[in-house]
Design an enzyme around this catalytic site. Structure first.
Site, PDB file in Angstrom:
ATOM      1  N   LYS A  50     -50.973  57.531   1.731  1.00  0.00           N
ATOM      2  CA  LYS A  50     -50.206  57.420   0.482  1.00  0.00           C
ATOM      3  C   LYS A  50     -51.121  57.661  -0.710  1.00  0.00           C
ATOM      4  CE  LYS A  50     -46.852  54.347   2.606  1.00  0.00           C
ATOM      5  NZ  LYS A  50     -46.511  52.983   2.984  1.00  0.00           N
ATOM      6  N   GLN A  94     -47.589  46.931   1.566  1.00  0.00           N
ATOM      7  CA  GLN A  94     -47.551  47.513   2.909  1.00  0.00           C
ATOM      8  C   GLN A  94     -47.156  46.448   3.932  1.00  0.00           C
ATOM      9  OE1 GLN A  94     -48.078  50.877   3.658  1.00  0.00           O
ATOM     10  NE2 GLN A  94     -47.353  50.269   5.688  1.00  0.00           N
ATOM     11  N   ASP A 117     -40.210  51.024  -2.996  1.00  0.00           N
ATOM     12  CA  ASP A 117     -39.766  51.020  -1.598  1.00  0.00           C
ATOM     13  C   ASP A 117     -38.258  50.793  -1.499  1.00  0.00           C
ATOM     14  OD1 ASP A 117     -41.497  51.640   0.426  1.00  0.00           O
ATOM     15  OD2 ASP A 117     -42.418  49.648   0.528  1.00  0.00           O
TER      16      ASP A 117
END
Ligand code: NAP
Length: 283
Positions: A50, A94, A117
């Protein structure tokens, strides 16, 4: 006849190039902060990918690596600081988090407008209602692939295998909004093949290699394999038995090179979108 292989990697690359041009038009680069807690090797690879993707697109990237024993209070404090940081437009934690941390409380503490997200209840609710909001990257990436491949969704039967909050459920809502008749299967579904064999669009997101085999695929279906499984030989495999499924499907995504790269492209897009909305509000 063998299916057309959907090139998620190529489409993601194309989208990232387009984003790079959009980013260049910003007075200050959009910023993404990724928090990783602990030393899960798979998570470290995802975070590093990422970060590389951000840098390549001209997005300001901050990786905050915290020790596995970090307390929930410390983590929430970090998020609060990032919520208030004007350089940061997107915040991603994460997953999975170490067991002593409550993932729901942690995700809920991210400002919805920085929740790239799309996991915050406000964004989940917006998706459910069809209101604007930040959408979860993986199912959103699948929708982009279907659109790019000119797959007709309206009036089709979409079957989703897997009902997680991050993939299966939002995928079902997106396909429903696009006019599909949707079936969602979970671990309690008896006779999975009975459902999958009726799917015009089949999305598989379970995390078990070969859970869907060619004989479970309808002739001419579009098959999207979200699964990412590390095999004993070190290779990455999806949830669909690719070789047999591709002989039945009209279109199919490979693993790797299908959904995975699209997820990262959508994360970048969400970050740029969050930055754009913030700037619009400031005007
Ligand atoms: P998850 O949270 O573990 O959810 C798995 C889902 O599969 C659950 O809803 C579970 O049902 C269902 N399931 C389990 N066994 C089943 C069976 N025999 N028949 C039907 N359904 C069954 O997993 P996830 O986070 O959604 O991830 C799924 C897979 O996608 C994993 O391989 C993950 O690595 C991959 N993934 C890939 C990307 C990408 O970018 N490519 C992104 C996210 C995830 P219950 O609800 O009944 O437990």
């Amino acid at each position: 006849m063998s299916a057309t292989i959907i090139d998620g990697k190529g489409l993601a690359q194309h989208m990232r190039e387009a984003l790079k041009n959009r980013v260049a038009s910003f007075p200050n680069p959009p910023g993404l902060a990724v928090i990783i807690v602990g030393d899960n090797p798979a998570s470290q690879v995802y975070v590093s990918n990422k970060e590389k993707a951000c840098v390549a697109a001209g997005i300001h990237s901050e990786v905050i690596a915290l020790p596995g024993e970090t307390s929930e209070l410390d983590l929430l404090d970090r998020i609060e600081k990032l919520n208030a940081d004007p350089k940061i437009d997107g915040i991603l934690v994460q997953l999975p988090l170490p067991k002593h941390l409550n993932s729901r409380r942690v995700l809920d503490s991210i400002l919805p407008e920085k929740d790239v997200d799309g996991f915050h209840p406000s964004n989940v609710g917006a998706l459910f209602l069809g209101n604007p909001g930040l959408q979860p990257c993986t199912p959103h990436g699948v929708m982009k692939m279907l659109e790019h491949e000119n797959v007709e969704i309206r009036g089709k039967h979409a079957v989703i295998v897997g009902a997680s909050n991050i993939v299966g459920k939002p995928m079902a809502v997106m396909l429903l909004h696009a006019g599909a008749t949707v079936t969602i299967c979970n671990s309690k579904t008896p006779d999975l093949g009975h459902h999958t064999r009726d799917a015009d669009i089949l999305v598989v997101a379970v995390g078990r290699p070969n859970i869907v085999t060619g004989d479970m695929v309808k002739e001419g279906a579009v098959v999207i394999d979200v699964g990412m499984n590390r095999l004993e030989n070190g290779k990455l495999a999806g949830d669909v038995e690719f070789e047999s499924a591709k002989m039945k499907a009209a279109k199919i995504t490979p693993v790797p090179g299908g959904v995975g790269p699209m997820t990262i492209a959508m994360l970048l897009e969400n970050t740029v979108e969050a930055a754009a909305r913030k700037r619009e509000e400031a005007v």
